[in-house]
Design an enzyme around this catalytic site. Structure first.
Site, PDB file in Angstrom:
ATOM      1  N   ARG A  80      64.168  43.000  37.754  1.00 34.28           N
ATOM      2  CA  ARG A  80      64.695  44.213  37.085  1.00 34.28           C
ATOM      3  C   ARG A  80      66.009  44.839  37.778  1.00 34.28           C
ATOM      4  NH1 ARG A  80      63.572  50.009  38.667  1.00 34.28           N
ATOM      5  NH2 ARG A  80      64.155  51.285  36.431  1.00 34.28           N
ATOM      6  N   HIS A 123      71.247  53.586  35.731  1.00 35.00           N
ATOM      7  CA  HIS A 123      70.476  54.000  36.988  1.00 35.00           C
ATOM      8  C   HIS A 123      71.429  54.730  37.828  1.00 35.00           C
ATOM      9  CE1 HIS A 123      67.010  52.352  39.658  1.00 35.00           C
ATOM     10  NE2 HIS A 123      67.824  53.225  40.586  1.00 35.00           N
ATOM     11  N   GLU A 168      64.301  56.901  35.745  1.00 37.11           N
ATOM     12  CA  GLU A 168      64.282  58.226  36.284  1.00 37.11           C
ATOM     13  C   GLU A 168      65.202  59.395  35.962  1.00 37.11           C
ATOM     14  OE1 GLU A 168      63.750  57.740  40.761  1.00 37.11           O
ATOM     15  OE2 GLU A 168      62.184  56.359  40.564  1.00 37.11           O
ATOM     16  N   ASN A 303      57.386  54.504  37.757  1.00 39.12           N
ATOM     17  CA  ASN A 303      57.830  54.315  39.605  1.00 39.12           C
ATOM     18  C   ASN A 303      56.959  55.293  40.195  1.00 39.12           C
ATOM     19  OD1 ASN A 303      59.874  52.807  38.126  1.00 39.12           O
ATOM     20  ND2 ASN A 303      61.499  54.147  39.067  1.00 39.12           N
ATOM     21  N   TYR A 305      55.684  56.156  44.150  1.00 38.54           N
ATOM     22  CA  TYR A 305      56.069  55.924  45.505  1.00 38.54           C
ATOM     23  C   TYR A 305      54.802  56.760  46.583  1.00 38.54           C
ATOM     24  CZ  TYR A 305      60.361  53.773  44.802  1.00 38.54           C
ATOM     25  OH  TYR A 305      61.076  52.668  44.327  1.00 38.54           O
ATOM     26  N   GLU A 384      58.818  50.460  39.741  1.00 35.40           N
ATOM     27  CA  GLU A 384      59.197  50.522  41.180  1.00 35.40           C
ATOM     28  C   GLU A 384      58.053  50.874  41.863  1.00 35.40           C
ATOM     29  OE1 GLU A 384      62.638  53.035  41.994  1.00 35.40           O
ATOM     30  OE2 GLU A 384      63.598  52.042  40.444  1.00 35.40           O
TER      31      GLU A 384
HETATM   32  C1  PNW Z   1      63.822  55.691  43.318  1.00 36.11           C
HETATM   33  N1  PNW Z   1      62.632  61.888  45.268  1.00 36.11           N
HETATM   34  O1  PNW Z   1      64.632  56.924  43.783  1.00 36.11           O
HETATM   35  C2  PNW Z   1      64.982  54.971  42.703  1.00 36.11           C
HETATM   36  O2  PNW Z   1      64.985  54.548  41.240  1.00 36.11           O
HETATM   37  C3  PNW Z   1      65.537  53.910  43.567  1.00 36.11           C
HETATM   38  O3  PNW Z   1      66.879  53.642  43.246  1.00 36.11           O
HETATM   39  C4  PNW Z   1      65.461  54.371  45.145  1.00 36.11           C
HETATM   40  O4  PNW Z   1      66.035  53.487  45.787  1.00 36.11           O
HETATM   41  C5  PNW Z   1      63.868  54.268  45.175  1.00 36.11           C
HETATM   42  O5  PNW Z   1      63.255  55.097  44.383  1.00 36.11           O
HETATM   43  C6  PNW Z   1      63.507  54.824  46.648  1.00 36.11           C
HETATM   44  O6  PNW Z   1      63.907  55.898  47.013  1.00 36.11           O
HETATM   45  C7  PNW Z   1      63.933  58.207  44.092  1.00 36.11           C
HETATM   46  O7  PNW Z   1      63.266  62.670  46.073  1.00 36.11           O
HETATM   47  C8  PNW Z   1      64.834  58.984  44.936  1.00 36.11           C
HETATM   48  O8  PNW Z   1      61.665  62.200  44.921  1.00 36.11           O
HETATM   49  C9  PNW Z   1      64.386  60.320  45.366  1.00 36.11           C
HETATM   50  C10 PNW Z   1      63.156  60.723  44.974  1.00 36.11           C
HETATM   51  C11 PNW Z   1      62.292  60.037  44.088  1.00 36.11           C
HETATM   52  C12 PNW Z   1      62.697  58.703  43.569  1.00 36.11           C
END
Ligand code: PNW
Length: 480
Positions: A80, A123, A168, A303, A305, A384
């Site tokens: 991706r 992106h 996102e 995505n 995290y 992601e």
């Molecule tokens: C995502 N937040 O970014 C992105 O899609 C990527 O480019 C990035 O490198 C990855 O997650 C890791 O951070 C985010 O503040 C950045 O909640 C910030 C946030 C969420 C996603």
């Protein structure tokens, strides 16, 4: 699970890894590329740690052949990546053939290695020339986006089947135009809300145009989604905090895409904070827009995290601050966040201070599937998921090794969480680890390393970390 009792992945499940153009390509001033909003933002004092920028990054623009060979050696089935609008239509208008050519070469290289190209059109690297005209707060940007998407399809439509419009949109609207943390670094609730609508409009229009050109394409969007849990499910204030986070992170994007409406509760919450902003937003949502935005898609990228654990009262012990990379001012990314406080669960943390919470992914996939995607026949992919840790590089027998045990367990823990969702009946067909390479982590610059491949930024040497070796093993076995 032990090797004698492996958990197998479904036969149609794809294993991949993800990157984004601005974060890895470099060659920022080459072959006709011009500034994106991120090039400009990197020059704003205190916007990015160490005043890092994307001028060189991982130099992927010149090293893509080696990078693709490395992907192949790890057994990745799909990759991706995103294309850079600022390379392809450098001032938002005329097409730059040299920029397009890079993606021709990259796609050919991937296909030659038997790796499925998973293309994301946006992106976050909007041409600065379009920001100068208001950026995503200006409706015209949605038109320009569709034009750019069609340019990419003209060039690659014969070889690329999977098209993701946006990555996102929450980040490229509220985090960028309201919180000031991402480019262009503005602090306006109105601009954030307008940007979210125009991004979604650009998404919907592009889906319609691409569908009309070729009905066999796999079209979709990627959202950053989360599970928001109240600290105390019996406390009305905590439950309301969780509702507002869920509404602003998840439903603000899922509802228009899947149901053709914005969540009314959140519209009212924002009105309570900034009535003028919501009035301007309501004017921007023209008749017919929501029909366009809810045009049928084939796949939804999720995505994930970490989850959000929130309450209506401040915690006794303040949680570790996670999202203030520099001294530059930032504002709340959620317009309706009065009296919302983030609490800790005491879980392990990554170096972003994000809690490691794989079970949240299982619940998230189940919920998104039940309430949104499955009823519409839309397939889910985890586009992601990954973690930054303070990796240590060691040299053993002349070979660079990174023994990133924490990332190994992050990876296998989340793959297990996906299998739990599959066991619960969710049709999820792929996983992309973020990221293939260590790279430019936006406001955190090069300080945070998410890769399963280590990048030495002095020599550009790549070394597969232990997590990358473990991932290759899982891919080979198609089982955990
Ligand atoms: C995502 N937040 O970014 C992105 O899609 C990527 O480019 C990035 O490198 C990855 O997650 C890791 O951070 C985010 O503040 C950045 O909640 C910030 C946030 C969420 C996603």
């Amino acid at each position: 699970m032990t090797a004698t009792n492996p958990r197998e992945f479904p036969a149609n499940f794809l294993f991949g890894a993800a990157t984004a153009a601005f974060q890895i390509e470099g060659a920022a001033h080459e072959d006709g590329r011009r500034d994106s909003i991120w090039d400009a933002f990197c020059r704003v004092p205190e916007a990015v740690i160490n005043a890092d920028n994307g001028d060189v990054a991982c130099d992927h623009y010149h090293r893509y052949e080696g990078d693709v060979a490395l992907m192949k050696s790890m057994g990745l089935q799909t990759y991706r990546f995103s294309t850079s609008w600022a390379r392809v239509r450098p001032d938002g208008g005329a097409v730059n053939e040299k920029g397009v050519d890079f993606y021709n070469r990259l796609v050919d290289e991937l296909l030659g290695a038997d790796i499925l190209p998973w293309l994301t059109l946006y992106h976050w690297d909007l041409p600065q020339a379009l920001q100068d005209k208001g950026g995503w707060a200006n409706r015209d940007t949605a038109e320009r986006f569709t034009e750019y998407a069609l340019t990419m399809h003209d060039a690659l439509g014969d070889r690329v089947n999977v098209w993701t419009t946006l990555n996102e949109p929450w980040c490229s609207s509220f985090l960028s135009y309201t919180a000031g943390v991402h480019a262009p670094g503005h602090y306006s609730i109105e601009e954030g809300a307008l940007a979210s609508h125009h991004l979604l409009l650009g998404h919907g229009q592009t889906v319609r145009e691409l569908r009309a050109r070729d009905s066999s394409l796999n079209l979709g969007i990627t959202l950053n989604l989360t599970v928001a849990d109240p600290v105390d499910a019996e406390s009305p204030a905590d439950v309301d905090a969780a509702r507002r986070i869920d509404g602003q992170f998840n439903r603000w994007f899922l509802d228009p895409i899947f149901r053709g409406e914005y969540p009314a509760d959140i519209v009212e919450d924002i009105r309570g904070v900034d009535a003028a902003a919501i009035e301007s937003f309501e004017k921007a949502v023209r008749p017919g827009d929501l029909d366009i935005i809810s045009s049928a898609i084939d796949s939804l990228g999720v995505n994930y995290y970490h989850g959000e654990f929130v309450g209506g009262e401040a915690p006794e012990v303040a949680p570790v601050a996670g999202d203030a990379p520099t001294k530059r001012e930032s504002a709340p990314a959620f317009p309706a966040s009065q009296n919302i406080h983030w609490h800790e669960r005491g879980l392990d943390r990554t170096s972003m201070h994000w809690e490691v919470q794989p079970e949240g992914l299982t619940r998230l996939l189940k919920r998104v599937s039940d309430e949104y995607s499955a009823p519409k026949g839309v397939t889910l992919y985890v586009t992601e998921n990954g973690a930054a840790f303070d990796d240590e590089r060691v040299v053993e027998d002349g070979e660079v090794r990174v023994h990133d045990d924490e990332r190994v367990s992050f990876l296998t823990g989340h793959l297990g969480a996906i299998l739990d969702a599959v066991d619960a009946g969710v049709d999820v067909r792929g996983y992309f680890y973020w990221s293939f390479l260590d790279n430019f982590e936006w406001a955190w610059g090069y300080e945070k390393r998410f890769g399963i491949v280590r990048v030495d930024y002095d020599t550009q040497e790549r070394s597969v970390k232990d997590s990358g070796r473990e991932y290759a093993r899982v891919i080979g076995a198609r089982a955990l």
